[in-house]
Design a protein around this motif. Structure first.
Motif, PDB file in Angstrom:
ATOM      1  N   UNK A  67       0.834  -1.196   0.000  1.00 16.26           N
ATOM      2  CA  UNK A  67       0.000   0.000   0.000  1.00 16.26           C
ATOM      3  C   UNK A  67       0.869   1.247   0.000  1.00 16.26           C
ATOM      4  N   UNK A  68       0.507   2.192  -0.833  1.00 15.71           N
ATOM      5  CA  UNK A  68       1.170   3.497  -0.931  1.00 15.71           C
ATOM      6  C   UNK A  68       2.644   3.384  -1.324  1.00 15.71           C
ATOM      7  N   UNK A  69       2.969   2.371  -2.111  1.00 18.69           N
ATOM      8  CA  UNK A  69       4.360   2.169  -2.523  1.00 18.69           C
ATOM      9  C   UNK A  69       4.717   2.928  -3.794  1.00 18.69           C
ATOM     10  N   UNK A  70       3.724   3.526  -4.447  1.00 16.07           N
ATOM     11  CA  UNK A  70       3.977   4.249  -5.689  1.00 16.07           C
ATOM     12  C   UNK A  70       3.633   3.468  -6.937  1.00 16.07           C
ATOM     13  N   UNK A  71       2.913   2.345  -6.790  1.00 14.43           N
ATOM     14  CA  UNK A  71       2.579   1.478  -7.926  1.00 14.43           C
ATOM     15  C   UNK A  71       1.808   2.219  -9.013  1.00 14.43           C
ATOM     16  N   UNK A  72       0.711   2.846  -8.621  1.00  9.19           N
ATOM     17  CA  UNK A  72      -0.171   3.473  -9.614  1.00  9.19           C
ATOM     18  C   UNK A  72       0.514   4.632 -10.318  1.00  9.19           C
ATOM     19  N   UNK A  73       1.215   5.463  -9.569  1.00 10.66           N
ATOM     20  CA  UNK A  73       1.910   6.603 -10.181  1.00 10.66           C
ATOM     21  C   UNK A  73       2.961   6.109 -11.169  1.00 10.66           C
TER      22      UNK A  73
ATOM     23  N   UNK B 292      -1.594  -3.561 -12.422  1.00  9.58           N
ATOM     24  CA  UNK B 292      -1.183  -3.196 -11.065  1.00  9.58           C
ATOM     25  C   UNK B 292      -1.850  -4.143 -10.080  1.00  9.58           C
ATOM     26  N   UNK B 293      -1.103  -4.527  -9.043  1.00 11.18           N
ATOM     27  CA  UNK B 293      -1.643  -5.391  -7.998  1.00 11.18           C
ATOM     28  C   UNK B 293      -0.955  -5.072  -6.676  1.00 11.18           C
ATOM     29  N   UNK B 294      -1.577  -5.487  -5.597  1.00 17.01           N
ATOM     30  CA  UNK B 294      -1.049  -5.247  -4.257  1.00 17.01           C
ATOM     31  C   UNK B 294      -0.366  -6.482  -3.698  1.00 17.01           C
ATOM     32  N   UNK B 295       0.674  -6.257  -2.944  1.00 14.97           N
ATOM     33  CA  UNK B 295       1.292  -7.314  -2.155  1.00 14.97           C
ATOM     34  C   UNK B 295       0.645  -7.232  -0.779  1.00 14.97           C
TER      35      UNK B 295
END
Length: 190
Positions: free
Chosen positions: A13-19, A137-140
């Motif tokens: 979460x909030x790692x910068x994936x989407x940006x 994009x996916x979450x860990x």
């Protein structure tokens, strides 16, 4: 037919994936398509969706809201699109709970989730045959605790299986950590 370059991006979460995913595509020439899986069920999700929309507003993204049944987005896609799908884990949770209103969610029905995951991979293959670029994009999530309740364990296992399939399907696999891309497969596109 030439298959799109597929990039899988995961991270916490909030790692910068989407940006990072958005930046991969906005620098290229082509129609930008954002397939969104999020549903604003609560105030936090409403804020997150609003932030994502704000982040995309200047780049002229076509947004397709598709929280389940990803294949239904196919008719809206055009040859050569630059497609970002955000995110697989949200889609998976949405699909797991399909049928909950009748007391029989997918995760409890034998074979339901596996069928949805297979349909997803078929759909992603179809998208990759249309698009010039596909970024997933996916979450860990859920990889640290020693014990989970049954439905959380089903979700955790499904994420693991899906991530492995997506990495195998992709040309590039990147994990975002503190805003930095860690390349596990292929090369960093930017």
């Amino acid at each position: 037919m030439v298959r799109a370059t597929v990039t899988f991006i995961s991270g916490g979460a909030r790692s910068g994936k989407s940006a990072y995913a958005e930046n991969l595509l906005v620098s290229q020439q082509g129609r930008l398509v954002y397939i969104a899986s999020g549903v604003a069920f609560d105030a936090e999700m409403q804020r997150r969706i609003a932030k994502h929309r704000q982040d995309r507003k200047d780049a002229q993204w076509l947004t397709i809201e598709q929280p389940t049944n990803l294949h239904l987005a196919l008719p809206q896609l055009q040859e050569g699109d630059l497609i970002l799908w955000d995110c697989m884990t949200t889609w998976l949770a949405n699909e797991m709970y399909e049928g909950i209103e009748d007391g029989n969610p997918c995760w409890r029905r034998s074979g339901c989730l596996a069928q949805k995951q297979q349909q997803l991979m078929n759909t992603l293959l179809e998208i990759s045959e249309i698009a010039a670029q596909l970024v997933i994009v996916s979450n860990e999530v859920l990889d640290e605790w020693p014990h989970y309740e049954e439905e959380t364990e089903v979700y955790r296992r499904a994420i693991g299986v899906q991530h492995q399939q997506l990495v195998q399907f992709s040309h590039n696999a990147i994990e975002m950590d503190h805003g930095l891309p860690i390349v596990w497969k292929g090369e960093a596109p930017i």
